[in-house]
Design a protein around this motif. Structure first.
Motif, PDB file in Angstrom:
ATOM      1  N   ASP A 286      -4.925  10.317  -2.277  1.00  0.00           N
ATOM      2  CA  ASP A 286      -4.628   8.872  -1.957  1.00  0.00           C
ATOM      3  C   ASP A 286      -3.332   8.537  -2.525  1.00  0.00           C
ATOM      4  O   ASP A 286      -2.646   9.381  -3.227  1.00  0.00           O
ATOM      5  N   ALA A 287      -2.857   7.308  -2.317  1.00  0.00           N
ATOM      6  CA  ALA A 287      -1.481   6.768  -3.048  1.00  0.00           C
ATOM      7  C   ALA A 287      -1.489   5.169  -3.029  1.00  0.00           C
ATOM      8  O   ALA A 287      -2.313   4.735  -2.715  1.00  0.00           O
ATOM      9  N   ASP A 288      -0.404   4.939  -3.768  1.00  0.00           N
ATOM     10  CA  ASP A 288      -0.287   3.265  -3.796  1.00  0.00           C
ATOM     11  C   ASP A 288       1.075   3.283  -4.247  1.00  0.00           C
ATOM     12  O   ASP A 288       2.105   4.140  -4.237  1.00  0.00           O
ATOM     13  N   THR A 289       1.655   1.992  -3.578  1.00  0.00           N
ATOM     14  CA  THR A 289       3.208   1.575  -3.645  1.00  0.00           C
ATOM     15  C   THR A 289       3.727   1.662  -4.866  1.00  0.00           C
ATOM     16  O   THR A 289       5.119   1.779  -4.823  1.00  0.00           O
ATOM     17  N   SER A 290       2.807   1.588  -5.851  1.00  0.00           N
ATOM     18  CA  SER A 290       3.616   1.437  -7.176  1.00  0.00           C
ATOM     19  C   SER A 290       4.172   2.772  -7.861  1.00  0.00           C
ATOM     20  O   SER A 290       5.383   2.890  -8.214  1.00  0.00           O
TER      21      SER A 290
ATOM     22  N   PHE B 101       5.682   3.442   3.157  1.00  0.00           N
ATOM     23  CA  PHE B 101       6.012   2.047   2.660  1.00  0.00           C
ATOM     24  C   PHE B 101       6.066   0.933   3.943  1.00  0.00           C
ATOM     25  O   PHE B 101       5.499  -0.093   3.850  1.00  0.00           O
ATOM     26  N   SER B 102       6.631   1.527   5.011  1.00  0.00           N
ATOM     27  CA  SER B 102       6.312   0.785   6.087  1.00  0.00           C
ATOM     28  C   SER B 102       5.125   0.187   6.592  1.00  0.00           C
ATOM     29  O   SER B 102       4.958  -1.000   7.061  1.00  0.00           O
ATOM     30  N   ASN B 103       4.061   1.111   6.510  1.00  0.00           N
ATOM     31  CA  ASN B 103       2.854   1.088   7.012  1.00  0.00           C
ATOM     32  C   ASN B 103       2.259   0.059   6.043  1.00  0.00           C
ATOM     33  O   ASN B 103       1.092  -0.537   6.465  1.00  0.00           O
ATOM     34  N   MET B 104       2.754  -0.114   4.964  1.00  0.00           N
ATOM     35  CA  MET B 104       1.864  -0.954   3.807  1.00  0.00           C
ATOM     36  C   MET B 104       2.538  -2.318   3.943  1.00  0.00           C
ATOM     37  O   MET B 104       2.592  -2.929   2.854  1.00  0.00           O
ATOM     38  N   THR B 105       3.695  -2.418   4.511  1.00  0.00           N
ATOM     39  CA  THR B 105       4.255  -3.766   4.537  1.00  0.00           C
ATOM     40  C   THR B 105       3.917  -4.704   5.860  1.00  0.00           C
ATOM     41  O   THR B 105       3.909  -4.185   7.015  1.00  0.00           O
ATOM     42  N   SER B 106       3.567  -5.887   5.181  1.00  0.00           N
ATOM     43  CA  SER B 106       3.110  -6.897   6.418  1.00  0.00           C
ATOM     44  C   SER B 106       4.374  -7.480   7.162  1.00  0.00           C
ATOM     45  O   SER B 106       5.558  -7.541   6.667  1.00  0.00           O
ATOM     46  N   GLU B 107       4.275  -8.214   8.204  1.00  0.00           N
ATOM     47  CA  GLU B 107       5.197  -8.984   8.676  1.00  0.00           C
ATOM     48  C   GLU B 107       6.030 -10.069   8.179  1.00  0.00           C
ATOM     49  O   GLU B 107       6.999 -10.240   8.183  1.00  0.00           O
ATOM     50  N   ASN B 108       5.099 -10.594   7.085  1.00  0.00           N
ATOM     51  CA  ASN B 108       5.845 -11.890   6.353  1.00  0.00           C
ATOM     52  C   ASN B 108       6.292 -11.297   4.948  1.00  0.00           C
ATOM     53  O   ASN B 108       6.679 -11.985   4.243  1.00  0.00           O
ATOM     54  N   GLY B 109       6.455  -9.747   4.819  1.00  0.00           N
ATOM     55  CA  GLY B 109       7.028  -9.221   3.751  1.00  0.00           C
ATOM     56  C   GLY B 109       6.152  -8.960   2.531  1.00  0.00           C
ATOM     57  O   GLY B 109       6.835  -8.293   1.656  1.00  0.00           O
TER      58      GLY B 109
ATOM     59  N   VAL C 294       3.487  -6.661   0.495  1.00  0.00           N
ATOM     60  CA  VAL C 294       3.362  -5.149   0.444  1.00  0.00           C
ATOM     61  C   VAL C 294       1.928  -4.788  -0.042  1.00  0.00           C
ATOM     62  O   VAL C 294       1.607  -5.326  -1.126  1.00  0.00           O
ATOM     63  N   GLY C 295       1.193  -4.131   0.600  1.00  0.00           N
ATOM     64  CA  GLY C 295      -0.303  -3.670  -0.124  1.00  0.00           C
ATOM     65  C   GLY C 295      -0.091  -2.668  -1.233  1.00  0.00           C
ATOM     66  O   GLY C 295       0.885  -1.913  -1.641  1.00  0.00           O
ATOM     67  N   TYR C 296      -1.185  -2.521  -2.057  1.00  0.00           N
ATOM     68  CA  TYR C 296      -0.881  -1.731  -3.033  1.00  0.00           C
ATOM     69  C   TYR C 296      -1.254  -0.312  -2.739  1.00  0.00           C
ATOM     70  O   TYR C 296      -0.806   0.774  -3.106  1.00  0.00           O
ATOM     71  N   SER C 297      -2.861   0.064  -2.505  1.00  0.00           N
ATOM     72  CA  SER C 297      -3.518   1.262  -2.216  1.00  0.00           C
ATOM     73  C   SER C 297      -4.331   1.075  -1.065  1.00  0.00           C
ATOM     74  O   SER C 297      -4.554   0.195  -0.421  1.00  0.00           O
ATOM     75  N   GLY C 298      -5.295   2.137  -0.844  1.00  0.00           N
ATOM     76  CA  GLY C 298      -6.276   2.086   0.360  1.00  0.00           C
ATOM     77  C   GLY C 298      -5.521   2.736   1.861  1.00  0.00           C
ATOM     78  O   GLY C 298      -4.485   3.104   1.650  1.00  0.00           O
ATOM     79  N   GLY C 299      -5.932   2.136   2.604  1.00  0.00           N
ATOM     80  CA  GLY C 299      -5.508   2.539   3.773  1.00  0.00           C
ATOM     81  C   GLY C 299      -4.248   1.938   4.344  1.00  0.00           C
ATOM     82  O   GLY C 299      -3.917   0.852   3.780  1.00  0.00           O
ATOM     83  N   PHE C 300      -3.658   2.284   5.412  1.00  0.00           N
ATOM     84  CA  PHE C 300      -2.589   1.690   5.871  1.00  0.00           C
ATOM     85  C   PHE C 300      -2.824   0.275   6.017  1.00  0.00           C
ATOM     86  O   PHE C 300      -3.527  -0.146   6.790  1.00  0.00           O
ATOM     87  N   GLY C 301      -1.671  -0.488   5.435  1.00  0.00           N
ATOM     88  CA  GLY C 301      -2.006  -1.980   6.098  1.00  0.00           C
ATOM     89  C   GLY C 301      -2.815  -2.874   5.061  1.00  0.00           C
ATOM     90  O   GLY C 301      -3.137  -3.613   5.625  1.00  0.00           O
TER      91      GLY C 301
END
Length: 353
Positions: A184-188, A219-227, A229-236
């Protein structure tokens, strides 16, 4: 013999200094570029110098730094902090400290996998530190004479890149988590490793476009429309108000040259709308480190406003011994705080716009 690359920014600085030394024309009575740069405010220079003196004083005999987060990654942060002020890395006051730190990092690296140990956090920051030192530090005298041949900075950096790419290729998300074998992964963590890879690429080390593009897609998949950014888990998933993660995403989009993405516009907009929130939040020094770079790369006017708030806050918090307090301990908090201030100097290649 490993012939070092020349850091173009430092080379230009030395050329200007040499020219001024032999020039007597009145127009050059005030050098346009001093060691620290005329544009760097005095209070920033004084804070930075005191912080470096603290780090130099608490460096261990092995070349690293203590505290709860000791390892190759935090040593890499200290290397960057020492390089960032423009002191000559080969003959300046911190040249010995730099060499001890670089030896410490390389000695911790697995000769087969390239992994620095501790976690992929450490691997990413160590890779970033090596990339910034590569070409600036002449490593022909990095190791004491005798005792067999040791890895150069360039060789260690290439090996570290290979380790990061191998980890990514085995991860279903095409990103990274704490272990190089993680599924798995996380954005940090991914931000730390991706910035290391981008710095290595800027230094001339081969990093496949596919690897960068796959990480940016994560990172794109973990970024919402309002800017956010998710941490981990599934995309979005896992969106919340984290200026650290929003800054990480903004920064990697910028340095990867993907400012065309709508996700980049969203994250940068969110940061610019929350400039006054500097100093608030968990692990503030970690946020400062990334937000400084994200704003500098994204909007220089916004960075200037935010930077004034940062300088004021850090000036009020710096201890008498030069350290900056924080939840990460004085060693790591000082490293991160200095690197947030280092955008005022702009000597590190990764800090160039």
């Amino acid at each position: 013999m490993n012939v070092p690359r020349i850091n173009p920014r430092l080379a230009w600085q030395w050329c200007v200094a040499a020219a001024l030394a032999v020039c007597t024309a009145p127009a050059f009575s005030q050098p346009p570029l001093a060691m620290h740069g005329e544009a760097v405010p005095r209070d920033v220079r004084e804070m930075y110098d005191r912080g470096l003196q603290y780090l130099a004083g608490v460096q261990t005999e092995q070349g690293g730094w203590g505290g709860s987060y000791q390892g190759a990654g935090t040593t890499g942060m200290a290397v960057m902090a020492m390089l960032a002020s423009g002191e000559d890395p080969n003959f300046g006051v911190y040249s010995g400290h730099l060499r001890r730190a670089l030896r410490s990092m390389i000695q911790q690296q697995d000769a087969n996998t390239g992994y620095f140990g501790g976690s992929m956090y450490h691997h990413g920051f160590a890779m970033l530190g090596l990339a910034e030192a590569y070409g600036a530090v002449d490593d022909r005298d990095l190791w004491p004479a005798g005792g067999g041949e040791k890895r150069s900075i360039g060789a260690a950096l290439e090996l570290a890149v290979r380790g990061a790419l191998t980890s990514q290729q085995g991860n279903p998300t095409s990103a990274w988590r704490y272990s190089p074998q993680a599924n798995d992964a996380d954005t940090s963590v991914s931000g730390a490793v991706l910035m290391g890879l981008l710095a290595a690429r800027n230094a001339g080390i081969e990093v496949p476009d596919k690897a960068v593009n796959s990480a940016i897609e994560y990172f794109s998949n973990m970024t919402s429309e309002n800017g956010m950014v998710g941490y981990s888990g599934g995309f979005g998933s896992g969106f919340d108000e984290s200026l650290a993660r929003i800054s990480i995403a903004t920064l990697v989009y910028s340095v990867a040259r993907r400012k065309d993405l709508p996700e980049y516009d969203a994250t940068l907009k969110h940061l610019k709308q929350n400039l006054e929130k500097t100093g608030a939040g968990h692990y503030q020094q970690y946020t400062d480190y990334y937000e400084a770079q994200a704003l500098f790369q994204g909007d220089i006017e916004a960075w200037e406003k935010w930077n004034k708030l940062l300088v004021r806050r850090l000036k009020d918090s710096q201890r008498d011994d030069g350290a900056f307090p924080g939840q990460l301990g004085p060693e790591t908090s000082t490293q991160l705080s200095l690197l947030a201030l280092a955008l005022n100097y702009r000597f590190l290649p990764i800090y160039e716009r």
